[in-house]
Motif scaffolding. Structure first.
Motif, PDB file in Angstrom:
ATOM      1  N   ILE A   8       0.837  -1.201   0.000  1.00 10.22           N
ATOM      2  CA  ILE A   8       0.000   0.000   0.000  1.00 10.22           C
ATOM      3  C   ILE A   8       0.873   1.253   0.000  1.00 10.22           C
ATOM      4  O   ILE A   8       0.605   2.206  -0.738  1.00 10.22           O
ATOM      5  CB  ILE A   8      -0.987  -0.020   1.193  1.00 10.22           C
ATOM      6  N   LYS A   9       1.947   1.259   0.785  1.00  7.51           N
ATOM      7  CA  LYS A   9       2.859   2.399   0.785  1.00  7.51           C
ATOM      8  C   LYS A   9       3.510   2.572  -0.586  1.00  7.51           C
ATOM      9  O   LYS A   9       3.607   3.693  -1.100  1.00  7.51           O
ATOM     10  CB  LYS A   9       3.943   2.225   1.855  1.00  7.51           C
ATOM     11  N   LEU A  10       3.961   1.451  -1.171  1.00  4.35           N
ATOM     12  CA  LEU A  10       4.564   1.509  -2.511  1.00  4.35           C
ATOM     13  C   LEU A  10       3.594   2.080  -3.533  1.00  4.35           C
ATOM     14  O   LEU A  10       3.945   2.968  -4.313  1.00  4.35           O
ATOM     15  CB  LEU A  10       4.986   0.105  -2.960  1.00  4.35           C
ATOM     16  N   LEU A  11       2.379   1.562  -3.545  1.00  8.87           N
ATOM     17  CA  LEU A  11       1.384   2.013  -4.513  1.00  8.87           C
ATOM     18  C   LEU A  11       1.025   3.480  -4.319  1.00  8.87           C
ATOM     19  O   LEU A  11       0.859   4.221  -5.290  1.00  8.87           O
ATOM     20  CB  LEU A  11       0.136   1.129  -4.437  1.00  8.87           C
ATOM     21  N   ASP A  17       4.097   9.764  -7.633  1.00  8.59           N
ATOM     22  CA  ASP A  17       5.256  10.063  -8.472  1.00  8.59           C
ATOM     23  C   ASP A  17       5.825   8.766  -9.046  1.00  8.59           C
ATOM     24  O   ASP A  17       6.668   8.122  -8.421  1.00  8.59           O
ATOM     25  CB  ASP A  17       6.326  10.806  -7.671  1.00  8.59           C
ATOM     26  N   ALA A  18       5.388   8.405 -10.238  1.00 14.59           N
ATOM     27  CA  ALA A  18       5.831   7.158 -10.860  1.00 14.59           C
ATOM     28  C   ALA A  18       7.268   7.231 -11.362  1.00 14.59           C
ATOM     29  O   ALA A  18       7.843   6.227 -11.751  1.00 14.59           O
ATOM     30  CB  ALA A  18       4.904   6.779 -12.013  1.00 14.59           C
ATOM     31  N   ARG A  19       7.860   8.421 -11.339  1.00 15.30           N
ATOM     32  CA  ARG A  19       9.254   8.566 -11.777  1.00 15.30           C
ATOM     33  C   ARG A  19      10.242   8.350 -10.629  1.00 15.30           C
ATOM     34  O   ARG A  19      11.448   8.399 -10.818  1.00 15.30           O
ATOM     35  CB  ARG A  19       9.465   9.954 -12.380  1.00 15.30           C
ATOM     36  N   MET A  20       9.708   8.105  -9.448  1.00 16.46           N
ATOM     37  CA  MET A  20      10.562   7.883  -8.287  1.00 16.46           C
ATOM     38  C   MET A  20      11.449   6.658  -8.535  1.00 16.46           C
ATOM     39  O   MET A  20      10.979   5.635  -9.023  1.00 16.46           O
ATOM     40  CB  MET A  20       9.670   7.660  -7.057  1.00 16.46           C
ATOM     41  N   THR A  21      12.721   6.774  -8.197  1.00  9.61           N
ATOM     42  CA  THR A  21      13.629   5.643  -8.397  1.00  9.61           C
ATOM     43  C   THR A  21      13.355   4.566  -7.361  1.00  9.61           C
ATOM     44  O   THR A  21      12.763   4.821  -6.305  1.00  9.61           O
ATOM     45  CB  THR A  21      15.102   6.077  -8.271  1.00  9.61           C
ATOM     46  N   ASN A  22      13.820   3.368  -7.654  1.00 15.04           N
ATOM     47  CA  ASN A  22      13.683   2.265  -6.718  1.00 15.04           C
ATOM     48  C   ASN A  22      14.376   2.604  -5.398  1.00 15.04           C
ATOM     49  O   ASN A  22      13.859   2.288  -4.322  1.00 15.04           O
ATOM     50  CB  ASN A  22      14.251   0.971  -7.316  1.00 15.04           C
ATOM     51  N   GLN A  23      15.518   3.248  -5.480  1.00 13.87           N
ATOM     52  CA  GLN A  23      16.253   3.617  -4.266  1.00 13.87           C
ATOM     53  C   GLN A  23      15.436   4.600  -3.413  1.00 13.87           C
ATOM     54  O   GLN A  23      15.348   4.449  -2.200  1.00 13.87           O
ATOM     55  CB  GLN A  23      17.621   4.236  -4.634  1.00 13.87           C
ATOM     56  N   GLU A  24      14.824   5.589  -4.060  1.00 11.52           N
ATOM     57  CA  GLU A  24      13.985   6.552  -3.333  1.00 11.52           C
ATOM     58  C   GLU A  24      12.781   5.861  -2.694  1.00 11.52           C
ATOM     59  O   GLU A  24      12.430   6.152  -1.548  1.00 11.52           O
ATOM     60  CB  GLU A  24      13.511   7.664  -4.275  1.00 11.52           C
ATOM     61  N   LEU A  25      12.154   4.963  -3.455  1.00  9.58           N
ATOM     62  CA  LEU A  25      11.023   4.199  -2.911  1.00  9.58           C
ATOM     63  C   LEU A  25      11.445   3.426  -1.668  1.00  9.58           C
ATOM     64  O   LEU A  25      10.777   3.480  -0.632  1.00  9.58           O
ATOM     65  CB  LEU A  25      10.505   3.194  -3.948  1.00  9.58           C
ATOM     66  N   ALA A  26      12.551   2.703  -1.795  1.00 11.43           N
ATOM     67  CA  ALA A  26      13.040   1.875  -0.690  1.00 11.43           C
ATOM     68  C   ALA A  26      13.311   2.722   0.544  1.00 11.43           C
ATOM     69  O   ALA A  26      12.936   2.350   1.664  1.00 11.43           O
ATOM     70  CB  ALA A  26      14.302   1.126  -1.122  1.00 11.43           C
ATOM     71  N   GLU A  27      13.950   3.874   0.354  1.00 14.76           N
ATOM     72  CA  GLU A  27      14.267   4.750   1.485  1.00 14.76           C
ATOM     73  C   GLU A  27      13.002   5.266   2.162  1.00 14.76           C
ATOM     74  O   GLU A  27      12.916   5.302   3.389  1.00 14.76           O
ATOM     75  CB  GLU A  27      15.128   5.927   1.013  1.00 14.76           C
ATOM     76  N   GLN A  28      12.007   5.659   1.365  1.00 12.65           N
ATOM     77  CA  GLN A  28      10.771   6.210   1.946  1.00 12.65           C
ATOM     78  C   GLN A  28       9.954   5.152   2.676  1.00 12.65           C
ATOM     79  O   GLN A  28       9.224   5.464   3.610  1.00 12.65           O
ATOM     80  CB  GLN A  28       9.934   6.889   0.867  1.00 12.65           C
ATOM     81  N   ILE A  29      10.088   3.908   2.253  1.00 15.71           N
ATOM     82  CA  ILE A  29       9.338   2.830   2.894  1.00 15.71           C
ATOM     83  C   ILE A  29      10.112   2.219   4.055  1.00 15.71           C
ATOM     84  O   ILE A  29       9.537   1.652   4.966  1.00 15.71           O
ATOM     85  CB  ILE A  29       8.954   1.760   1.851  1.00 15.71           C
ATOM     86  N   GLY A  30      11.430   2.348   3.999  1.00 15.86           N
ATOM     87  CA  GLY A  30      12.254   1.810   5.071  1.00 15.86           C
ATOM     88  C   GLY A  30      12.700   0.377   4.848  1.00 15.86           C
ATOM     89  O   GLY A  30      12.846  -0.385   5.810  1.00 15.86           O
ATOM     90  N   ILE A  31      12.881  -0.008   3.585  1.00 19.27           N
ATOM     91  CA  ILE A  31      13.414  -1.333   3.265  1.00 19.27           C
ATOM     92  C   ILE A  31      14.590  -1.139   2.302  1.00 19.27           C
ATOM     93  O   ILE A  31      14.772  -0.049   1.764  1.00 19.27           O
ATOM     94  CB  ILE A  31      12.336  -2.270   2.647  1.00 19.27           C
ATOM     95  N   SER A  32      15.345  -2.187   2.080  1.00 18.10           N
ATOM     96  CA  SER A  32      16.484  -2.066   1.164  1.00 18.10           C
ATOM     97  C   SER A  32      15.994  -2.137  -0.285  1.00 18.10           C
ATOM     98  O   SER A  32      14.862  -2.533  -0.564  1.00 18.10           O
ATOM     99  CB  SER A  32      17.535  -3.135   1.450  1.00 18.10           C
ATOM    100  N   ALA A  33      16.870  -1.771  -1.214  1.00 16.02           N
ATOM    101  CA  ALA A  33      16.503  -1.633  -2.624  1.00 16.02           C
ATOM    102  C   ALA A  33      16.070  -2.950  -3.272  1.00 16.02           C
ATOM    103  O   ALA A  33      15.105  -2.983  -4.038  1.00 16.02           O
ATOM    104  CB  ALA A  33      17.656  -1.017  -3.404  1.00 16.02           C
ATOM    105  N   SER A  34      16.770  -4.052  -2.971  1.00 19.48           N
ATOM    106  CA  SER A  34      16.442  -5.329  -3.622  1.00 19.48           C
ATOM    107  C   SER A  34      15.032  -5.829  -3.283  1.00 19.48           C
ATOM    108  O   SER A  34      14.266  -6.162  -4.191  1.00 19.48           O
ATOM    109  CB  SER A  34      17.468  -6.400  -3.261  1.00 19.48           C
ATOM    110  N   PRO A  35      14.651  -5.893  -1.993  1.00 23.86           N
ATOM    111  CA  PRO A  35      13.279  -6.320  -1.693  1.00 23.86           C
ATOM    112  C   PRO A  35      12.230  -5.346  -2.246  1.00 23.86           C
ATOM    113  O   PRO A  35      11.150  -5.766  -2.651  1.00 23.86           O
ATOM    114  CB  PRO A  35      13.213  -6.361  -0.174  1.00 23.86           C
ATOM    115  N   CYS A  36      12.570  -4.069  -2.286  1.00 20.64           N
ATOM    116  CA  CYS A  36      11.647  -3.074  -2.835  1.00 20.64           C
ATOM    117  C   CYS A  36      11.398  -3.364  -4.314  1.00 20.64           C
ATOM    118  O   CYS A  36      10.263  -3.397  -4.770  1.00 20.64           O
ATOM    119  CB  CYS A  36      12.206  -1.665  -2.643  1.00 20.64           C
TER     120      CYS A  36
END
Length: 157
Positions: A8-11, A17-36
């Motif tokens: 739900i947080k990811l969605l 902002d669909a242009r958000m990078t995977n790294q930015e998504l991971a940081e905002q959710i509080g998980i590492s980049a690979s699981p994100c």
């Protein structure tokens, strides 16, 4: 399909902002980049995320008129409806089409550059669709709340 709190947080973030990078998504959710990345990929594979696109200002690209057309078909046969749907799907000016219940069969959302263009489209194209019995045009005077995103925050477990 049950969505996790992380889904739900990811969605929510991707709808904003669909242009958000995977790294930015991971940081905002509080998980590492690979699981994100894996979670986003699963949401795509499960067709929860159906695509990414730019949202355009229709007036700035010359589409100053928006109209909803309520359509009644003269027959309720499956074949007639299918033929209608196929032709509508191919029309670029029709930006959305819904099969609806009630006293009409379909609701079309149409854009045009101006009223004359819309009138030409309505009379020469829409009125000639297969099975057309009745159409009623409803002109948008002002967009109060156009579709921006879906309310997924309410889905939290």
């Amino acid at each position: 399909m049950a969505l996790s709190q992380t889904d739900i947080k990811l969605l929510t973030l991707l709808q904003d902002d669909a242009r958000m990078t995977n790294q930015e998504l991971a940081e905002q959710i509080g998980i590492s980049a690979s699981p994100c990345w894996r979670k986003v990929r699963k949401l795509e594979d499960d067709n929860v995320i159906q695509g990414y696109r730019a949202v355009l200002n229709r007036k700035k690209i010359g589409l100053g008129v928006m109209v909803f057309i309520r359509v009644v078909l003269d027959s309720h046969s499956e074949a007639e409806a299918k033929k209608f749907e196929e032709q509508v799907f191919a029309m670029e000016d029709v930006v959305a089409c819904y099969s609806i219940g009630g006293d009409a069969d379909f609701l079309l959302q149409v854009v045009a550059s101006d009223l004359d263009s819309y009138a030409d489209f309505a009379m020469s194209v829409v009125r000639r669709l297969p099975g057309m019995k009745e159409m009623q045009s409803m002109f948008v005077l002002k967009e109060i709340k156009p579709l921006d995103s879906f309310p997924i925050k309410k889905l939290a477990p």
